[in-house]
Design a protein around this motif. Structure first.
Motif, PDB file in Angstrom:
ATOM      1  N   GLN A  99       0.888  -1.075   0.234  1.00  0.00           N
ATOM      2  CA  GLN A  99       0.239   0.131  -0.091  1.00  0.00           C
ATOM      3  C   GLN A  99       1.063   1.239   0.127  1.00  0.00           C
ATOM      4  O   GLN A  99       1.693   1.178   0.575  1.00  0.00           O
ATOM      5  N   ALA A 100       0.111   2.448  -0.453  1.00  0.00           N
ATOM      6  CA  ALA A 100       1.123   3.730  -0.458  1.00  0.00           C
ATOM      7  C   ALA A 100       1.451   4.111   0.903  1.00  0.00           C
ATOM      8  O   ALA A 100       0.710   3.792   1.200  1.00  0.00           O
ATOM      9  N   GLY A 101       2.756   4.106   1.336  1.00  0.00           N
ATOM     10  CA  GLY A 101       2.781   4.455   2.495  1.00  0.00           C
ATOM     11  C   GLY A 101       3.856   3.429   3.097  1.00  0.00           C
ATOM     12  O   GLY A 101       4.866   3.757   4.443  1.00  0.00           O
ATOM     13  N   GLU A 102       3.424   2.350   2.948  1.00  0.00           N
ATOM     14  CA  GLU A 102       4.763   1.636   3.235  1.00  0.00           C
ATOM     15  C   GLU A 102       5.823   1.230   3.101  1.00  0.00           C
ATOM     16  O   GLU A 102       6.237   1.674   2.086  1.00  0.00           O
ATOM     17  N   SER A 103       6.384   0.188   3.827  1.00  0.00           N
ATOM     18  CA  SER A 103       8.400   0.050   3.975  1.00  0.00           C
ATOM     19  C   SER A 103       8.130  -0.993   3.136  1.00  0.00           C
ATOM     20  O   SER A 103       7.488  -2.628   3.888  1.00  0.00           O
ATOM     21  N   LEU A 104       9.325  -1.337   2.403  1.00  0.00           N
ATOM     22  CA  LEU A 104      10.018  -3.012   1.784  1.00  0.00           C
ATOM     23  C   LEU A 104      11.154  -3.120   1.985  1.00  0.00           C
ATOM     24  O   LEU A 104      11.936  -1.270   1.342  1.00  0.00           O
ATOM     25  N   ARG A 105      12.433  -4.206   1.557  1.00  0.00           N
ATOM     26  CA  ARG A 105      13.007  -4.315   1.452  1.00  0.00           C
ATOM     27  C   ARG A 105      13.039  -4.967   0.865  1.00  0.00           C
ATOM     28  O   ARG A 105      13.144  -6.627   0.835  1.00  0.00           O
ATOM     29  N   LEU A 106      14.124  -4.353  -0.545  1.00  0.00           N
ATOM     30  CA  LEU A 106      13.976  -5.591  -1.412  1.00  0.00           C
ATOM     31  C   LEU A 106      15.814  -6.397  -1.376  1.00  0.00           C
ATOM     32  O   LEU A 106      16.588  -6.060  -0.699  1.00  0.00           O
ATOM     33  N   SER A 107      15.946  -7.792  -1.189  1.00  0.00           N
ATOM     34  CA  SER A 107      17.838  -8.011  -1.517  1.00  0.00           C
ATOM     35  C   SER A 107      18.189  -9.082  -2.597  1.00  0.00           C
ATOM     36  O   SER A 107      17.333  -9.130  -3.216  1.00  0.00           O
ATOM     37  N   CYS A 108      19.404  -8.874  -2.856  1.00  0.00           N
ATOM     38  CA  CYS A 108      19.889  -9.443  -3.670  1.00  0.00           C
ATOM     39  C   CYS A 108      21.527  -9.905  -3.375  1.00  0.00           C
ATOM     40  O   CYS A 108      22.147  -9.340  -3.187  1.00  0.00           O
ATOM     41  N   ALA A 109      20.742 -11.607  -4.064  1.00  0.00           N
ATOM     42  CA  ALA A 109      22.498 -11.904  -3.369  1.00  0.00           C
ATOM     43  C   ALA A 109      23.171 -12.159  -3.898  1.00  0.00           C
ATOM     44  O   ALA A 109      23.172 -12.811  -5.327  1.00  0.00           O
ATOM     45  N   ALA A 110      24.483 -11.890  -4.077  1.00  0.00           N
ATOM     46  CA  ALA A 110      25.287 -12.182  -5.591  1.00  0.00           C
ATOM     47  C   ALA A 110      26.434 -13.452  -4.929  1.00  0.00           C
ATOM     48  O   ALA A 110      26.922 -13.207  -3.636  1.00  0.00           O
ATOM     49  N   SER A 111      26.699 -14.047  -5.593  1.00  0.00           N
ATOM     50  CA  SER A 111      27.439 -15.926  -5.887  1.00  0.00           C
ATOM     51  C   SER A 111      28.572 -15.324  -7.058  1.00  0.00           C
ATOM     52  O   SER A 111      28.183 -14.687  -8.630  1.00  0.00           O
ATOM     53  N   GLY A 112      29.453 -15.757  -7.279  1.00  0.00           N
ATOM     54  CA  GLY A 112      30.372 -16.177  -8.561  1.00  0.00           C
ATOM     55  C   GLY A 112      31.966 -15.756  -8.167  1.00  0.00           C
ATOM     56  O   GLY A 112      32.949 -15.027  -6.587  1.00  0.00           O
ATOM     57  N   ASN A 113      32.076 -14.678  -8.977  1.00  0.00           N
ATOM     58  CA  ASN A 113      32.602 -13.982  -8.705  1.00  0.00           C
ATOM     59  C   ASN A 113      32.905 -12.190  -8.112  1.00  0.00           C
ATOM     60  O   ASN A 113      33.450 -11.109  -8.333  1.00  0.00           O
ATOM     61  N   VAL A 114      32.409 -12.227  -7.240  1.00  0.00           N
ATOM     62  CA  VAL A 114      31.575 -11.366  -6.185  1.00  0.00           C
ATOM     63  C   VAL A 114      33.212 -10.513  -5.722  1.00  0.00           C
ATOM     64  O   VAL A 114      32.869  -9.169  -5.271  1.00  0.00           O
ATOM     65  N   PHE A 115      34.123 -10.867  -5.222  1.00  0.00           N
ATOM     66  CA  PHE A 115      35.286 -10.104  -5.025  1.00  0.00           C
ATOM     67  C   PHE A 115      35.708  -8.727  -6.602  1.00  0.00           C
ATOM     68  O   PHE A 115      36.595  -8.227  -5.748  1.00  0.00           O
ATOM     69  N   SER A 116      35.638  -8.794  -7.252  1.00  0.00           N
ATOM     70  CA  SER A 116      35.763  -8.256  -8.220  1.00  0.00           C
ATOM     71  C   SER A 116      34.513  -7.408  -8.524  1.00  0.00           C
ATOM     72  O   SER A 116      34.964  -6.053  -9.237  1.00  0.00           O
ATOM     73  N   ILE A 117      33.700  -7.631  -7.918  1.00  0.00           N
ATOM     74  CA  ILE A 117      33.348  -6.174  -8.646  1.00  0.00           C
ATOM     75  C   ILE A 117      32.870  -5.062  -7.937  1.00  0.00           C
ATOM     76  O   ILE A 117      33.074  -4.510  -7.091  1.00  0.00           O
ATOM     77  N   ASN A 118      33.065  -3.927  -8.667  1.00  0.00           N
ATOM     78  CA  ASN A 118      33.090  -2.475  -8.028  1.00  0.00           C
ATOM     79  C   ASN A 118      31.525  -1.705  -7.917  1.00  0.00           C
ATOM     80  O   ASN A 118      31.748  -1.337  -7.212  1.00  0.00           O
ATOM     81  N   VAL A 119      31.019  -2.460  -8.439  1.00  0.00           N
ATOM     82  CA  VAL A 119      29.627  -1.184  -8.527  1.00  0.00           C
ATOM     83  C   VAL A 119      28.675  -2.383  -7.822  1.00  0.00           C
ATOM     84  O   VAL A 119      28.285  -3.119  -9.601  1.00  0.00           O
ATOM     85  N   MET A 120      27.505  -1.948  -7.311  1.00  0.00           N
ATOM     86  CA  MET A 120      26.349  -2.687  -7.311  1.00  0.00           C
ATOM     87  C   MET A 120      24.994  -1.753  -7.342  1.00  0.00           C
ATOM     88  O   MET A 120      25.022  -1.128  -7.234  1.00  0.00           O
ATOM     89  N   GLY A 121      23.860  -2.171  -7.974  1.00  0.00           N
ATOM     90  CA  GLY A 121      23.192  -0.873  -8.095  1.00  0.00           C
ATOM     91  C   GLY A 121      21.678  -1.829  -8.223  1.00  0.00           C
ATOM     92  O   GLY A 121      21.728  -2.440  -8.723  1.00  0.00           O
ATOM     93  N   TRP A 122      20.481  -1.297  -7.930  1.00  0.00           N
ATOM     94  CA  TRP A 122      18.935  -1.744  -8.309  1.00  0.00           C
ATOM     95  C   TRP A 122      18.547  -0.961  -9.529  1.00  0.00           C
ATOM     96  O   TRP A 122      18.708   0.538  -9.161  1.00  0.00           O
ATOM     97  N   TYR A 123      17.868  -1.001 -10.337  1.00  0.00           N
ATOM     98  CA  TYR A 123      17.118  -0.849 -11.525  1.00  0.00           C
ATOM     99  C   TYR A 123      16.234  -0.574 -11.465  1.00  0.00           C
ATOM    100  O   TYR A 123      15.828  -1.865 -10.974  1.00  0.00           O
TER     101      TYR A 123
END
Length: 114
Positions: A12-36
């Motif tokens: 509903q409008a006004g409520e809160s929500l949290r999204l999660s993104c789990a990464a696996s693999g060559n994660v140590f090389s990740i420079n930038v992460m983002g949400w689109y």
């Protein structure tokens, strides 16, 4: 790099929500992460991004309402969305960038009703 996004739902409008993104693999090389997000009939747009050092960048439409964070130890990224609006309705995607390469997770649908 493999990305798995979750946390979407019907809100509903006004409520809160949290999204999660789990990464696996060559994660140590990740420079930038983002949400689109991509709303029906619209192009995919940046919501927020965070560098490996913790620097953040937000779309004007979500500044002050959304907060991106990253747990490098757990290889996870989060998007805390507060004061949701109907115009936040979209499929939300997480993205990881390594040098010039971009990796996308599957989307998670967020629907906000008025």
């Amino acid at each position: 790099v493999q990305l798995q996004a979750c946390g979407g739902g019907l809100m509903q409008a006004g409520e809160s929500l949290r999204l999660s993104c789990a990464a696996s693999g060559n994660v140590f090389s990740i420079n930038v992460m983002g949400w689109y997000r991509q709303a029906p009939g619209k192009q995919r747009e940046l919501v927020a991004e965070i560098t490996s050092g913790g620097k953040t960048n937000y779309a004007d439409s979500v500044k002050g309402r959304f907060a991106i964070s990253r747990d490098n130890a757990e290889n996870e990224m989060y998007l805390q969305m507060n004061t949701l609006k109907p115009e936040d309705t979209a499929v939300y995607y997480c993205k990881a960038t390594i040098k010039i390469f971009a990796y996308w997770g599957q989307g998670t649908l967020v629907t906000v009703s008025s």
